[in-house]
Design a protein around this motif. Sequence first.
Motif, PDB file in Angstrom:
ATOM      1  N   ASP A  34      31.370 -90.035 -38.908  1.00 17.58           N
ATOM      2  CA  ASP A  34      31.154 -88.457 -37.666  1.00 17.58           C
ATOM      3  C   ASP A  34      31.192 -89.570 -35.949  1.00 17.58           C
ATOM      4  O   ASP A  34      30.283 -90.169 -36.080  1.00 17.58           O
ATOM      5  CB  ASP A  34      30.403 -87.611 -37.531  1.00 17.58           C
ATOM      6  CG  ASP A  34      30.390 -86.759 -37.033  1.00 17.58           C
ATOM      7  OD1 ASP A  34      31.819 -86.217 -36.149  1.00 17.58           O
ATOM      8  OD2 ASP A  34      30.079 -86.117 -36.446  1.00 17.58           O
ATOM      9  N   VAL A  35      31.929 -89.365 -35.126  1.00 17.48           N
ATOM     10  CA  VAL A  35      32.131 -89.478 -33.964  1.00 17.48           C
ATOM     11  C   VAL A  35      30.703 -88.537 -33.027  1.00 17.48           C
ATOM     12  O   VAL A  35      31.295 -87.261 -33.271  1.00 17.48           O
ATOM     13  CB  VAL A  35      32.962 -89.618 -33.447  1.00 17.48           C
ATOM     14  CG1 VAL A  35      32.748 -90.200 -31.705  1.00 17.48           C
ATOM     15  CG2 VAL A  35      33.822 -90.282 -33.718  1.00 17.48           C
ATOM     16  N   ASP A  36      30.000 -88.877 -32.710  1.00 18.02           N
ATOM     17  CA  ASP A  36      28.694 -88.052 -31.367  1.00 18.02           C
ATOM     18  C   ASP A  36      29.187 -87.655 -29.916  1.00 18.02           C
ATOM     19  O   ASP A  36      28.576 -88.514 -29.289  1.00 18.02           O
ATOM     20  CB  ASP A  36      26.842 -88.465 -31.917  1.00 18.02           C
ATOM     21  CG  ASP A  36      26.255 -87.608 -31.124  1.00 18.02           C
ATOM     22  OD1 ASP A  36      26.677 -86.188 -30.417  1.00 18.02           O
ATOM     23  OD2 ASP A  36      25.454 -87.879 -32.124  1.00 18.02           O
ATOM     24  N   GLU A  37      30.394 -87.025 -29.886  1.00 15.61           N
ATOM     25  CA  GLU A  37      30.832 -86.562 -28.956  1.00 15.61           C
ATOM     26  C   GLU A  37      29.927 -86.348 -27.722  1.00 15.61           C
ATOM     27  O   GLU A  37      29.890 -86.258 -27.494  1.00 15.61           O
ATOM     28  CB  GLU A  37      31.879 -85.179 -28.973  1.00 15.61           C
ATOM     29  CG  GLU A  37      33.206 -85.985 -30.338  1.00 15.61           C
ATOM     30  CD  GLU A  37      32.899 -85.828 -31.433  1.00 15.61           C
ATOM     31  OE1 GLU A  37      32.036 -85.313 -31.511  1.00 15.61           O
ATOM     32  OE2 GLU A  37      34.008 -85.891 -32.383  1.00 15.61           O
ATOM     33  N   ASN A  94      26.614 -81.562 -31.593  1.00 12.66           N
ATOM     34  CA  ASN A  94      27.703 -82.794 -32.753  1.00 12.66           C
ATOM     35  C   ASN A  94      28.134 -81.764 -33.943  1.00 12.66           C
ATOM     36  O   ASN A  94      27.310 -80.476 -34.511  1.00 12.66           O
ATOM     37  CB  ASN A  94      27.362 -83.803 -32.809  1.00 12.66           C
ATOM     38  CG  ASN A  94      28.322 -84.930 -33.897  1.00 12.66           C
ATOM     39  OD1 ASN A  94      29.191 -84.943 -33.732  1.00 12.66           O
ATOM     40  ND2 ASN A  94      27.397 -85.391 -34.123  1.00 12.66           N
ATOM     41  N   ALA A  95      29.104 -81.442 -35.013  1.00 10.06           N
ATOM     42  CA  ALA A  95      29.504 -81.525 -35.603  1.00 10.06           C
ATOM     43  C   ALA A  95      30.711 -82.265 -35.968  1.00 10.06           C
ATOM     44  O   ALA A  95      31.366 -83.318 -35.799  1.00 10.06           O
ATOM     45  CB  ALA A  95      30.079 -80.252 -36.005  1.00 10.06           C
ATOM     46  N   GLY A 152      33.122 -84.924 -37.021  1.00 13.18           N
ATOM     47  CA  GLY A 152      35.069 -84.460 -36.710  1.00 13.18           C
ATOM     48  C   GLY A 152      34.737 -84.106 -35.794  1.00 13.18           C
ATOM     49  O   GLY A 152      35.869 -83.896 -35.464  1.00 13.18           O
ATOM     50  N   GLY A 153      33.639 -83.184 -35.027  1.00 13.72           N
ATOM     51  CA  GLY A 153      34.352 -82.666 -33.877  1.00 13.72           C
ATOM     52  C   GLY A 153      32.913 -82.488 -32.547  1.00 13.72           C
ATOM     53  O   GLY A 153      31.908 -83.207 -33.134  1.00 13.72           O
TER      54      GLY A 153
HETATM   55 CA   LIG Z   1      31.196 -85.260 -33.665  1.00  8.73          CA
END
Ligand SMILES: [Ca+2]
Length: 375
Positions: free
Chosen positions: A287-290, A305-306, A308-309
């Motif tokens: 997962d990317v920690d946007e 953070n979640a 996938g999004g």
């Molecule tokens: Ca994320």
Amino acid sequence: MMMKNCMDINECERDPLLCRGGICMNTDGSFECICPPGHELTAEGNTCIDINECSLSDNLCRNGRCVNVIGTYQCSCDSGFQATPDRQGCVGECSSKGSFQSLGVSSSQRWMILLCTATPNIDECEDNPEICDGGQCTNIPGEYRCLCFDGFMASLDMKTCIDVNECDLNPNICLHGECENTKGSFICHCQLGYFVKKGTTGCTDIDECEIGAHNCDMHASCINVPGSFKCKCRSGWLGDGLKCNDLDECATEEHKCNLNANCVNTPGSYRCACRDGFNGDGFSCSDVDECADNVNLCENGQCLNAPGGYRCECEMGFNPTEDSKASMVGTIPSPFQIPSSPTCPQPAPCAKPTQPSCQAYPHTTCALLHLCPLL
Ligand SMILES: [Ca+2]
Ligand SMILES: [Ca+2]
Ligand SMILES: [Ca+2]
Ligand SMILES: [Ca+2]
């Protein structure tokens, strides 16, 4: 004076025993003994005795033993030799085609010289060049011999060369083929997939893969087997080996893509691509920690953070946009309305100029809010 008359005495008559073994010859005033052949006089000169020829000479009876007999000698011949007609010599046996021929008698040594004379020698090899068909003819006195080449064997009498039937001799000589006997050799007629390799006997498997004599698909592996070959589609391809089609790993769920990746089928293989919001090689996606990447992501809110999004938890007085990716000013109570379109149209003039005109929030992820007074 008285003359005495001298009378010869005949000694031979007077003494009959004189010259025993011989003949007494009276002579004037004496006598003479004449001995028969093979006899000699004793020293006294009055007796004939036998000569022992065997003791006089070692040269008598070659190839045999000398035996003295009265008046002469005889030869007792060694085995393999036979006595001459006068029994005073030993000669080798002549070959069947030869015959003894007397060349005369040597009086001093009393040998009869005998020759074994062969019949006139004929050169059979020259007369008939084909006589040893399959071999080399060698002329020898009285006959000939055949020395046979490889692939031939001599007959018992060595007068002909006979072809060797290799096919009968060794039933396995043409393994994987049919043996055909030929004069001096043999031929292997090999089964399909076999050939006669130079310098070898019998049939050897053809390596169709090595020499490219196969019809496997270009996406197949060629496997050489005795007498033939096999084709096997390489991994990622499906088929009988002669024709190979791409295996759609994505459709058949035979891929190893991460749960958070998209599978992309390719010829002979597939690719995995992490979905938006994830980073990785497709087999492993994280997962990317946007929120960490962009601290300003949720204006007027808290970034969460979640997988996938991310989500924006809006502050008081702000509402999340439809996708929760931003916060916007909270619903303004009547007479304002919120348009449903998330895109920002050109600000439109409001019906009543005294009211604030439409206002757009320039943030790209921000929803548009029209603040128009109700009529
Ligand atoms: Ca994320
Ligand atoms: Ca042969
Ligand atoms: Ca083969
Ligand atoms: Ca594929």
